[in-house]
Motif scaffolding. Structure first.
Motif, mmCIF file in Angstrom:
data_model
loop_
_atom_site.group_PDB
_atom_site.id
_atom_site.type_symbol
_atom_site.label_atom_id
_atom_site.label_comp_id
_atom_site.label_asym_id
_atom_site.label_seq_id
_atom_site.Cartn_x
_atom_site.Cartn_y
_atom_site.Cartn_z
ATOM 1 N N LYS A 211 38.956 39.578 52.424
ATOM 2 C CA LYS A 211 37.909 39.401 51.360
ATOM 3 C C LYS A 211 38.489 38.657 50.087
ATOM 4 O O LYS A 211 38.125 37.665 49.228
ATOM 5 C CB LYS A 211 36.804 40.428 51.041
ATOM 6 C CG LYS A 211 36.001 40.881 52.131
ATOM 7 C CD LYS A 211 35.170 42.017 51.531
ATOM 8 C CE LYS A 211 34.374 42.311 52.639
ATOM 9 N NZ LYS A 211 33.415 43.728 52.250
ATOM 10 N N GLU B 131 37.423 30.584 47.432
ATOM 11 C CA GLU B 131 36.076 30.134 46.578
ATOM 12 C C GLU B 131 36.643 29.708 45.276
ATOM 13 O O GLU B 131 35.979 28.812 44.866
ATOM 14 C CB GLU B 131 35.457 31.235 46.610
ATOM 15 C CG GLU B 131 34.708 31.589 47.884
ATOM 16 C CD GLU B 131 33.777 33.171 47.949
ATOM 17 O OE1 GLU B 131 32.880 33.156 48.963
ATOM 18 O OE2 GLU B 131 34.139 33.931 47.161
ATOM 19 N N ARG C 216 33.394 32.205 55.595
ATOM 20 C CA ARG C 216 32.271 33.428 55.210
ATOM 21 C C ARG C 216 31.629 33.819 56.231
ATOM 22 O O ARG C 216 31.440 34.980 56.312
ATOM 23 C CB ARG C 216 31.173 32.901 54.244
ATOM 24 C CG ARG C 216 31.959 32.356 52.860
ATOM 25 C CD ARG C 216 30.505 32.107 52.145
ATOM 26 N NE ARG C 216 31.047 31.583 50.384
ATOM 27 C CZ ARG C 216 30.965 30.289 49.920
ATOM 28 N NH1 ARG C 216 30.432 29.609 50.714
ATOM 29 N NH2 ARG C 216 31.310 30.181 48.799
#
Length: 206
Positions: free
Chosen positions: A98, A105, A165
């Motif tokens: 993550k 991102e 994702r």
């Protein structure tokens, strides 16, 4: 020294066919010729430089067929590792994935193509590490520079980010089949984009 030349080549600062002359590089980088010679030898082994005896080395020019062949190999390695990662991951490993996704991102939000592609590469390596299999890490290490060179110029940052994702969500669900299905489609898209950059295809990677 290897890292400097590797990054220059992978990131396109030294173009395919560019000469790598020991004397000139040593002067440019303000080092002796020995570390330059060793760096060139290492990058020949890593597959992004071509050595020409009694003359200079050159930056390797990939072909569309190279990209297709690498895609077949990459799908095989990654999906084997990703399948194990889906089953074996723990909370700490998932947190690292993550975090890698968050870095990608942030880079994409800044429209930084270079950093986003670098972060995307780290994401894939992090998932592979969750498999807990050193052989996958070692095998990926052999081909990683070629993968970075072949696929590291993709400009459609947000589609790749969306694919990552979706892979994370499938990892959370421990759905190994879906993880592999998503990654195969993702890598095929990356292949199609890379082929368009490197030249017309001569075969299918499927």
């Amino acid at each position: 020294m290897s890292r400097v030349l590797r990054d220059d080549i992978v990131l396109g600062r030294r173009l395919p066919g560019s000469r790598l002359v020991e004397r000139d590089l040593a002067a440019e980088l303000n080092v002796s010729r020995l570390p330059v010679r060793e760096a060139i030898r290492r990058l020949v082994v890593e597959g992004i430089v071509v050595s020409r005896p009694r003359t200079w080395a050159i930056v390797r020019d990939f072909t569309a067929q190279d990209v297709l062949d690498l895609t077949v190999l990459r799908i095989a390695i990654e999906n084997a590792a990703f399948s194990l990662a889906a089953v074996r991951h723990d909370e700490e490993g998932l947190a690292r994935v993550k975090a890698a996704l968050a870095q990608e991102e942030d880079a994409a939000a800044s429209h930084d193509v270079v950093q986003t592609n670098l972060a995307a590469g780290r994401f894939h390596r992090t998932v592979i590490q969750l498999a807990g299999n050193e052989t996958f890490d070692e095998t990926m290490g052999v081909f990683e520079t070629r993968f970075r060179r072949a696929f590291g110029r993709n400009a459609d940052l947000h589609s790749h980010l969306a694919a990552h994702r979706a892979i994370v969500e499938a990892l959370i669900d421990r759905d190994a089949e879906l993880v592999c299905e998503l990654n195969r489609a993702h890598l095929q898209t990356a292949c199609d984009e890379a082929v368009a950059l490197w030249g017309a295809p001569v075969a299918s990677a499927s």
